[in-house]
Write a protein that holds these residues in place. Structure first.
Motif, PDB file in Angstrom:
ATOM      1  N   ALA A 109       0.824  -1.206   0.000  1.00  0.00           N
ATOM      2  CA  ALA A 109       0.000   0.000   0.000  1.00  0.00           C
ATOM      3  C   ALA A 109       0.860   1.259   0.000  1.00  0.00           C
ATOM      4  N   TYR A 110       1.914   1.270   0.797  1.00  0.00           N
ATOM      5  CA  TYR A 110       2.790   2.445   0.843  1.00  0.00           C
ATOM      6  C   TYR A 110       3.380   2.728  -0.536  1.00  0.00           C
ATOM      7  N   ALA A 111       3.850   1.677  -1.218  1.00  0.00           N
ATOM      8  CA  ALA A 111       4.435   1.870  -2.545  1.00  0.00           C
ATOM      9  C   ALA A 111       3.404   2.411  -3.530  1.00  0.00           C
ATOM     10  N   ARG A 112       2.200   1.862  -3.481  1.00  0.00           N
ATOM     11  CA  ARG A 112       1.170   2.308  -4.423  1.00  0.00           C
ATOM     12  C   ARG A 112       0.642   3.685  -4.086  1.00  0.00           C
ATOM     13  N   GLU A 113       0.919   4.149  -2.867  1.00  0.00           N
ATOM     14  CA  GLU A 113       0.581   5.525  -2.491  1.00  0.00           C
ATOM     15  C   GLU A 113       1.741   6.487  -2.773  1.00  0.00           C
ATOM     16  N   GLY A 114       2.862   5.949  -3.294  1.00  0.00           N
ATOM     17  CA  GLY A 114       3.949   6.821  -3.721  1.00  0.00           C
ATOM     18  C   GLY A 114       5.197   6.816  -2.871  1.00  0.00           C
ATOM     19  N   ALA A 115       5.312   5.888  -1.911  1.00  0.00           N
ATOM     20  CA  ALA A 115       6.475   5.857  -1.017  1.00  0.00           C
ATOM     21  C   ALA A 115       7.511   4.839  -1.476  1.00  0.00           C
ATOM     22  N   ASP A 116       8.774   5.136  -1.205  1.00  0.00           N
ATOM     23  CA  ASP A 116       9.839   4.143  -1.303  1.00  0.00           C
ATOM     24  C   ASP A 116       9.832   3.344  -0.006  1.00  0.00           C
ATOM     25  N   VAL A 117      10.185   2.053  -0.088  1.00  0.00           N
ATOM     26  CA  VAL A 117      10.000   1.172   1.067  1.00  0.00           C
ATOM     27  C   VAL A 117      11.227   0.301   1.324  1.00  0.00           C
ATOM     28  N   ALA A 118      11.700   0.317   2.570  1.00  0.00           N
ATOM     29  CA  ALA A 118      12.711  -0.619   3.039  1.00  0.00           C
ATOM     30  C   ALA A 118      12.001  -1.775   3.729  1.00  0.00           C
ATOM     31  N   LEU A 119      12.319  -3.002   3.315  1.00  0.00           N
ATOM     32  CA  LEU A 119      11.618  -4.188   3.780  1.00  0.00           C
ATOM     33  C   LEU A 119      12.489  -4.956   4.768  1.00  0.00           C
ATOM     34  N   SER A 120      12.011  -5.086   6.006  1.00  0.00           N
ATOM     35  CA  SER A 120      12.703  -5.837   7.047  1.00  0.00           C
ATOM     36  C   SER A 120      12.018  -7.189   7.214  1.00  0.00           C
TER      37      SER A 120
ATOM     38  N   SER B   4      18.917  -4.467  14.825  1.00  0.00           N
ATOM     39  CA  SER B   4      17.835  -3.483  14.794  1.00  0.00           C
ATOM     40  C   SER B   4      18.372  -2.081  14.534  1.00  0.00           C
ATOM     41  N   LYS B   5      19.455  -1.740  15.172  1.00  0.00           N
ATOM     42  CA  LYS B   5      20.023  -0.398  15.000  1.00  0.00           C
ATOM     43  C   LYS B   5      20.666  -0.241  13.622  1.00  0.00           C
ATOM     44  N   LYS B   6      21.320  -1.300  13.152  1.00  0.00           N
ATOM     45  CA  LYS B   6      21.892  -1.269  11.807  1.00  0.00           C
ATOM     46  C   LYS B   6      20.795  -1.178  10.753  1.00  0.00           C
ATOM     47  N   LEU B   7      19.691  -1.845  11.009  1.00  0.00           N
ATOM     48  CA  LEU B   7      18.549  -1.816  10.092  1.00  0.00           C
ATOM     49  C   LEU B   7      18.111  -0.385   9.812  1.00  0.00           C
ATOM     50  N   VAL B   8      17.984   0.388  10.861  1.00  0.00           N
ATOM     51  CA  VAL B   8      17.556   1.781  10.699  1.00  0.00           C
ATOM     52  C   VAL B   8      18.578   2.574   9.892  1.00  0.00           C
ATOM     53  N   ALA B   9      19.839   2.423  10.238  1.00  0.00           N
ATOM     54  CA  ALA B   9      20.899   3.145   9.519  1.00  0.00           C
ATOM     55  C   ALA B   9      20.925   2.759   8.048  1.00  0.00           C
ATOM     56  N   ASP B  10      20.793   1.463   7.766  1.00  0.00           N
ATOM     57  CA  ASP B  10      20.827   0.997   6.383  1.00  0.00           C
ATOM     58  C   ASP B  10      19.613   1.487   5.595  1.00  0.00           C
TER      59      ASP B  10
ATOM     60  N   HIS C  38      17.806   4.196   6.233  1.00  0.00           N
ATOM     61  CA  HIS C  38      17.948   5.641   6.063  1.00  0.00           C
ATOM     62  C   HIS C  38      18.918   5.958   4.925  1.00  0.00           C
ATOM     63  N   LYS C  39      20.019   5.254   4.874  1.00  0.00           N
ATOM     64  CA  LYS C  39      21.019   5.499   3.829  1.00  0.00           C
ATOM     65  C   LYS C  39      20.496   5.105   2.455  1.00  0.00           C
ATOM     66  N   ALA C  40      19.880   3.928   2.358  1.00  0.00           N
ATOM     67  CA  ALA C  40      19.418   3.428   1.063  1.00  0.00           C
ATOM     68  C   ALA C  40      18.258   4.239   0.497  1.00  0.00           C
TER      69      ALA C  40
END
Length: 297
Positions: free
Chosen positions: A71-82, A118-124, A126-128
């Motif tokens: 839904a986020y993608a179809r509403e126009g967002a880029d998405v990081a998948l965990s 978990s902390k690396k996930l956020v950093a990755d 944010h960067k990507a």
């Protein structure tokens, strides 16, 4: 389902027949479930409500997290998948759907019950993505145990690490990166209000999530960041067939609700979009139930 926005009878919108008994080792593969849950792959259509937003979704490979990511993608967002590494097959399917919507998908496998990841996930993420302004924290662990004497310390600890500690670690790492206008969405459950006796550890984590959400919302309101919670009822996801429900409960799963059927992940997508979007600008510290009529409280 071809269009979940067409008016129809909610009693018959999805089949209310018995599910076949089935079991998979955790974390499970959605593609191998029968029937395969509807996460909006064919039915969700966007309208630009999250244009150019940047979202991190946990548990994004299947179930509710998958529905939110699509839904986020179809509403126009880029998405990081965990997601967990064992869920790669499902996650790659979601990534393709995100890209088919014309948005960027970032695959970030790993175990959020580990603080360092978990902390690396956020950093990755944010960067990507080149930023971050939506956190949809959906991933969870649920294993039914009939007797408290059989609930091991290992399971109790792992359930809390996955459902509560990870939420804290990810939020803690993300807050310095989130701009005013960002939205954090946590995922509780009707189990926080009407706990089943065989879900002692799971239900108590879901109650903790509500308190955490409300306290955090008040703490970060001055930063212009909103924090809200979604509390699903019985939703047909891999969580249920990987030990979340006893085998004997699977056939009639969800049929005890007033709508007489289990919900599908696609039926929660709109709530996650609403809480992420500017439409909910005056909504924070709230819990939104999607329960088939078994109301919260």
């Amino acid at each position: 389902m071809t269009d979940q926005y067409k008016m129809q009878n909610p009693l018959t919108q999805y089949p209310a027949t018995d599910f076949p008994k089935q079991h998979q080792p955790a974390p499970g593969v959605q593609a191998e479930m029968r029937p395969v849950p509807d996460c909006g792959e064919k039915s969700y259509r966007g309208s630009g409500r999250l244009q150019d937003r940047k979202a991190l979704v946990t548990g994004a490979d299947s179930g509710i997290g998958r529905a939110a990511a699509i839904a986020y993608a179809r509403e126009g967002a880029d998405v990081a998948l965990s997601y967990l590494p064992d869920e790669q097959q499902d996650a790659e399917e979601v990534a393709k759907l995100v890209e088919q919507a014309g948005r960027k998908a970032v695959l970030l496998p790993g175990d959020i019950s580990q603080e360092a990841f978990s902390k690396k996930l956020v950093a990755d993420a944010h960067k990507a993505l080149g930023g971050l302004d939506i956190l949809a924290l959906v991933a969870g662990k649920q294993v039914a145990v009939e007797d408290v004497a059989d609930l091991s310390s290992e399971q109790f600890r792992k359930t809390y690490e996955t459902n509560v500690f990870a939420l804290h670690w990810i939020t803690q790492a993300a807050l310095p990166l989130l701009p005013a206008g960002a939205s954090i969405i946590t995922t509780s459950s009707i189990q926080a209000y009407q706990p089943s006796p065989n879900l002692l550890d799971y239900a108590s984590t879901k109650a903790a999530i509500i308190a955490y959400t409300r306290a955090l919302a008040k703490q970060v309101a001055a930063k212009g960041i909103r924090v809200n919670c979604v509390a699903p009822g019985p939703i047909w996801t891999p969580l249920q067939i990987c030990g979340g429900q006893p085998q004997d409960a699977i056939p009639t799963f969800g049929q005890q609700t007033p709508l007489k059927r289990a919900g599908q992940p696609a039926e929660l997508a709109g709530v996650y979009v609403y809480l992420a979007s500017q439409e909910s600008s005056y909504v924070t510290a709230e819990v939104h139930g999607v329960t088939g009529g078994n109301h919260l409280g």
